[in-house]
Scaffold this active site. Structure first.
Site, short mmCIF file in Angstrom:
data_model
loop_
_atom_site.label_atom_id
_atom_site.label_comp_id
_atom_site.label_asym_id
_atom_site.label_seq_id
_atom_site.Cartn_x
_atom_site.Cartn_y
_atom_site.Cartn_z
N ASP A 10 0.88 -1.17 0.00
CA ASP A 10 0.00 0.00 0.00
C ASP A 10 0.92 1.22 0.00
OD1 ASP A 10 -1.55 2.20 0.67
OD2 ASP A 10 -2.77 1.13 2.14
N ASN A 37 2.40 2.81 -10.58
CA ASN A 37 1.12 2.80 -11.28
C ASN A 37 -0.06 3.19 -10.39
OD1 ASN A 37 -0.72 1.88 -13.55
ND2 ASN A 37 -1.37 0.47 -11.94
N TYR A 115 -7.02 15.66 -8.80
CA TYR A 115 -6.33 14.72 -9.68
C TYR A 115 -5.36 15.43 -10.63
CZ TYR A 115 -5.57 10.89 -12.97
OH TYR A 115 -4.98 9.94 -13.78
N LYS A 119 -1.17 14.92 -10.68
CA LYS A 119 -0.37 14.43 -11.81
C LYS A 119 0.61 15.51 -12.27
CE LYS A 119 -2.11 10.24 -12.10
NZ LYS A 119 -1.32 9.06 -11.70
N THR A 150 -10.95 1.32 -17.75
CA THR A 150 -10.63 0.57 -16.52
C THR A 150 -11.66 0.93 -15.44
OG1 THR A 150 -9.28 2.31 -15.53
CG2 THR A 150 -8.14 0.79 -17.03
#
Ligand SMILES: NC(=O)c1ccc[n+]([C@@H]2O[C@H](COP(=O)([O-])OP(=O)(O)OC[C@H]3O[C@@H](n4cnc5c(N)ncnc54)[C@H](OP(=O)(O)O)[C@@H]3O)[C@@H](O)[C@H]2O)c1
Length: 200
Positions: A10, A37, A115, A119, A150
């Protein structure tokens, strides 16, 4: 040793990261490829910047940003022992300030903070590790898998996991004269399955 091994890790739990590094060291003595990832997406309310809560921002950064630094620093001694290690940080064009501020970009409509900001931070982290490691055989790049079907997006992405994985595999197997410190992957502005360098 062929095959795959399951290791619980984790990225927000340093103890599990250290345990994974110790296991890799004990069993293999080195690490050839690290693909960071793990990533999560969360948005607040209207997804406007003014609706952002610190709780959501912190939650996203814990995994997408702090987790990458935790894992990379834990694995770096093992990566240094490999003859040509590669680090692939799975990022996104959504972290490209150039794209999100370009009115001509299909991504211009995005306004949410957590988000994209995570990134963008990951892109900077990639550039800084690449700089630190520029005199070693290790290459560090950020991958843009593109909008992929996904769990992440309820399988609405228009790219396949295979196409996205090919981006990461390319960066994980770069030759000795390959680049380091790039954001590379799917080019949303070009029709079809085309990859290349993206602006930060
Ligand atoms: N899908 C897209 O369109 C898209 C586009 C650009 C970039 N990306 C990036 O691609 C990466 C993979 O996303 P995906 O589309 O495959 O999403 P996904 O299907 O939701 O998978 C996310 C993965 O991250 C793992 N993860 C989440 N939190 C973790 C943690 N704290 N520690 C360890 N693992 C953790 C999850 O593990 P568990 O299943 O065990 O929870 C899962 O394997 C992410 O970094 C994402 O930002 C995705």
């Amino acid at each position: 040793m062929p095959g795959a091994r399951f290791v619980r890790l984790d990225v927000t739990d340093a103890a599990t990261v250290e345990a994974a590094a110790a296991l890799v060291e004990a069993e293999f003595g080195r690490l050839d490829v690290l693909v960071n990832n793990a990533g999560i997406v969360r948005a607040d309310g209207t997804a406007e910047p003014s609706a952002t809560t610190i709780g959501t921002l912190r939650e996203v950064f814990e995994t997408n940003v702090y987790g990458v630094v935790t894992v990379t620093n834990a694995m770096l001694p093992l990566l240094r022992r490999a003859p040509a290690a590669r680090i692939v940080n799975v990022s996104s064009e959504v972290g490209s300030i150039s794209s999100l501020t370009d009115p001509a970009s299909p991504l211009y409509a995005l306004t949410s903070v957590p988000y994209p900001a995570s990134k963008a931070a990951l892109n900077m982290i990639t550039a800084m590790y690449a700089k630190e490691l520029r005199d070693t055989a290790i290459k560090v790049n950020a991958a843009n898998p593109g909008y992929t079907a996904t769990d992440f997006n309820g399988h609405h992405g228009f790219r396949t996991p295979e196409q996205a994985a090919a981006v990461c595999a390319h960066l994980a197997t770069l030759p000795a004269d390959g680049p380091s410190g790039l954001l590379w992957g799917h080019l949303i502005s070009v029709d079809g399955d085309h990859n290349g360098v993206l602006a930060w």
